[in-house]
Design an enzyme around this catalytic site. Structure first.
Site, PDB file in Angstrom:
ATOM      1  N   LEU A 393       0.813  -1.080  -0.024  1.00 48.10           N
ATOM      2  CA  LEU A 393      -0.050   0.118   0.084  1.00 48.10           C
ATOM      3  C   LEU A 393       0.957   1.216  -0.142  1.00 48.10           C
ATOM      4  O   LEU A 393       1.765   1.271   0.558  1.00 48.10           O
ATOM      5  CB  LEU A 393      -0.892  -0.050   1.141  1.00 48.10           C
ATOM      6  CG  LEU A 393      -1.979  -1.065   1.219  1.00 48.10           C
ATOM      7  CD1 LEU A 393      -2.623  -0.985   2.690  1.00 48.10           C
ATOM      8  CD2 LEU A 393      -2.934  -0.931   0.078  1.00 48.10           C
ATOM      9  N   ASP A 394       0.322   2.284  -0.568  1.00 45.96           N
ATOM     10  CA  ASP A 394       1.027   3.520  -0.351  1.00 45.96           C
ATOM     11  C   ASP A 394       1.407   3.997   0.717  1.00 45.96           C
ATOM     12  O   ASP A 394       0.658   3.785   1.710  1.00 45.96           O
ATOM     13  CB  ASP A 394       0.435   4.600  -1.386  1.00 45.96           C
ATOM     14  CG  ASP A 394       0.263   4.531  -2.823  1.00 45.96           C
ATOM     15  OD1 ASP A 394       1.322   3.719  -3.191  1.00 45.96           O
ATOM     16  OD2 ASP A 394      -0.347   5.233  -3.577  1.00 45.96           O
ATOM     17  N   MET A 395       2.359   4.754   1.196  1.00 44.90           N
ATOM     18  CA  MET A 395       2.671   5.224   2.368  1.00 44.90           C
ATOM     19  C   MET A 395       1.648   6.017   3.116  1.00 44.90           C
ATOM     20  O   MET A 395       0.993   5.667   4.095  1.00 44.90           O
ATOM     21  CB  MET A 395       3.746   6.136   2.434  1.00 44.90           C
ATOM     22  CG  MET A 395       4.421   6.739   3.887  1.00 44.90           C
ATOM     23  SD  MET A 395       5.789   7.660   3.697  1.00 44.90           S
ATOM     24  CE  MET A 395       5.998   8.234   5.285  1.00 44.90           C
ATOM     25  N   ALA A 396       0.799   6.784   2.368  1.00 45.46           N
ATOM     26  CA  ALA A 396      -0.361   7.387   2.666  1.00 45.46           C
ATOM     27  C   ALA A 396      -1.593   6.740   2.708  1.00 45.46           C
ATOM     28  O   ALA A 396      -2.552   7.111   3.364  1.00 45.46           O
ATOM     29  CB  ALA A 396      -0.586   8.643   1.631  1.00 45.46           C
ATOM     30  N   THR A 397      -1.713   5.426   2.240  1.00 45.95           N
ATOM     31  CA  THR A 397      -2.852   4.666   2.146  1.00 45.95           C
ATOM     32  C   THR A 397      -2.781   3.697   3.397  1.00 45.95           C
ATOM     33  O   THR A 397      -1.856   3.380   3.795  1.00 45.95           O
ATOM     34  CB  THR A 397      -3.087   3.815   0.943  1.00 45.95           C
ATOM     35  OG1 THR A 397      -2.926   4.761   0.012  1.00 45.95           O
ATOM     36  CG2 THR A 397      -4.392   3.036   1.063  1.00 45.95           C
TER      37      THR A 397
END
Length: 546
Positions: A393-397
């Site tokens: 997952l993206d860091m922000a997700t």
């Protein structure tokens, strides 16, 4: 002492605003790669738009899409105002009155740039003409077709030989007296395969020779184009100098070498932000805050909304702005948030798998070392052999991440992902209201090499990216949506939701494709798959906190 021409040029670019004053004393300068625009920058942007309404000769160029920048600053007399700039050219020119000039007016410098640019364009035209030539295309297609037919012919002969070999094996056992005859048959068939392969190879080699002259000329032109482009880029970036906060003027070439970035990308130094800082540092103006905004139609494949503010690009402006601002008091990067706190939430576990709910702001895996990550944490509490993480997952997700405890399980889970036997659901809150309650978004994606890590839509070179969605409800101008990605491209959901060809509704808090916020409101809340060892149907949910 400042000369009269210099003063006149400066007054034409520095636009004093009598009502502006410094409030609250000293404050850090804008971090250009992630920021919330200051109110004065917003005011300055409106003044730029007003100026553009008076410049009717530029209306067509602006309507097609252009990035502008504003820098709020203070002159030697303590008066506040702003300077403005644009990226690239405007009205076919790199220098326009009222705006900060380019770092290098290469169009005028001895005509060298224009002369070489024309030569390179001529080579491009020749390459295009040769590659699209009907005779060349026909010969190339015939060769591809013949090679495929030849491969099929040889494969058929090999298959027939294998079948006959099994038959001969049985006959040798039943009729030993036929061994010599059967051996001769085997030798003949083997030889026939070699003879056929040689004959077909000679025919295709003749076809390749016919194409060789074309290819050789095309490759020669491409080599010459690259040689001329490299020389021109070196010439251009060695002469293009940026005035920095420390008072030094450093060439763009040297800045990129110092940063270990190699040859600067085409267009480096022509964005709005470096023009603004270069002018300010060259004319004794003290920068206070800065912002860049878009006017006109969004470029094909990218996400640029009329009037919206955007951060500076990393690929071209990253090293350049970092050097120009060296020594300045600059805001901290708002995206470098503290480590995601709290212990990992484990939502499922057995002897083969552990499934966790990753918090927002935490990397799935740290490939550079030294940073907090999901895998770094999980390895401190569980024994994991092999890569562990099956997807990212993206860091922000935030949300569900499946981790395999051993290599065999990891390989089995990856096969499920590759064959699309795993279903995932995400929930997002977006700005705006989609026109349809449900549907499918299919927009192929490719990395934006000029502005990494952004992705862009490209129907020719892009990789397939498909997302199903369903609207759950809307309130206060925002909408909650369930998302079901059928592919797993980088930033797929973020681009599909923000792009006008998708939903045109960016996720709240998306600093790359929407507007900066406290966090990205995107969460992976459910996953379905068949357990690779037990065959059990697994359904795991972990609701979002928003």
């Amino acid at each position: 002492m400042t000369s009269l021409p210099e003063m006149a040029a400066r007054e034409n670019v520095f636009h004093r605003v009598a009502t502006w004053h410094i409030e609250g004393g000293h404050r850090p300068f804008t971090y250009p790669f992630a920021y919330t625009p200051d109110d004065k920058c917003r005011e300055a942007a409106e003044m730029v738009k007003e100026e553009m309404t008076r410049r009717s000769e530029l209306s067509a160029d602006i309507a097609s899409g252009k990035m502008f920048g504003v820098l709020v600053c203070m002159n030697e007399n303590g008066e506040m105002g702003f300077i403005a700039s644009f990226s690239g050219t405007l009205g076919g020119r790199s220098h326009q009155k009222w705006f900060a000039p380019p770092l290098l007016d290469y169009e005028q410098e001895g005509g060298i740039f224009k002369t070489e640019e024309i030569a390179i364009s001529t080579i491009n035209e020749r390459i295009c003409a040769m590659e699209t030539n009907a005779e060349y295309a026909s010969k190339r297609e015939n060769l591809i077709k013949r090679e495929a037919e030849n491969a099929l012919t040889i494969e058929t002969l090999k298959k027939r030989y294998a079948e006959n070999r099994e038959a001969r094996k049985i006959m040798r056992a039943e009729k030993p007296e036929m061994k010599e005859e059967l051996d001769k048959q085997s030798q003949f068939e083997k030889a026939e395969i070699k003879r056929t392969a040689a004959r077909l190879g000679a025919e295709t080699e003749k076809m390749r020779d016919e194409l060789a002259a074309w290819k050789e000329e095309i490759e020669h032109l491409k080599t010459e184009r690259k040689r001329r482009s490299n020389i021109l880029q070196r010439w251009l970036f060695s002469r293009m100098k940026a005035r920095c906060a420390d008072g030094r003027s450093v060439s763009v070439w040297d800045i990129f070498q110092e940063a270990g970035r190699g040859v600067p990308p085409s267009g480096t130094g022509e964005c709005a932000a470096p023009k603004l800082l270069n002018y300010a540092f060259s004319h004794g103006l003290r920068p206070i805050c800065m912002a860049e905004f878009w006017m006109g139609t969004s470029p094909k494949g990218e996400i640029r909304d009329e009037g919206h503010f955007y951060p500076a690009c990393n690929t071209k402006c990253g090293p350049l702005l970092a050097r120009m601002m060296r020594g300045m008091d600059v805001e901290a990067n708002p995206l470098e948030a503290p480590k995601a706190g709290g212990e990992l939430k484990i939502v499922f576990e057995d002897e083969w798998l552990v499934v966790v709910d990753k918090p927002c702001g935490l990397m799935t895996v740290d490939e550079s070392g030294g940073h907090d990550s999901l895998m770094g944490r999980i390895r401190t509490i569980r024994t994991i052999t092999g890569p562990g993480y099956v997807h990212r997952l993206d860091m922000a997700t935030s949300g569900i991440v499946v981790i395999a405890k051993d290599k065999e399980t990891h390989a089995a889970m990856q096969r499920l992902f590759e064959t699309r036997q795993i279903k995932k659901r995400y929930v997002a809150i977006v700005d705006g209201t989609p026109s349809q309650k449900s549907g499918v978004i299919s927009l192929p994606l490719i990395p934006n090499i000029e502005d990494r890590p952004r992705q862009m839509v490209d129907f020719i070179r892009g990789k397939e990216a498909v997302t199903e969605y369903e609207v759950c409800g809307s309130e206060g101008g925002r909408t909650r949506i369930n998302l079901y990605p059928l592919t797993g491209r980088t930033h797929q959901l973020r681009v599909h939701l923000a792009n006008p060809m998708g939903l045109g509704c960016p996720i709240v808090g998306d600093n790359l494709y929407g507007r900066l916020g406290e966090r990205l409101l995107l969460h992976s809340d459910a996953i379905w798959f068949t357990h690779p060892h037990t065959g059990e149907a697994i359904h795991i949910e972990s609701p979002a906190e928003f």
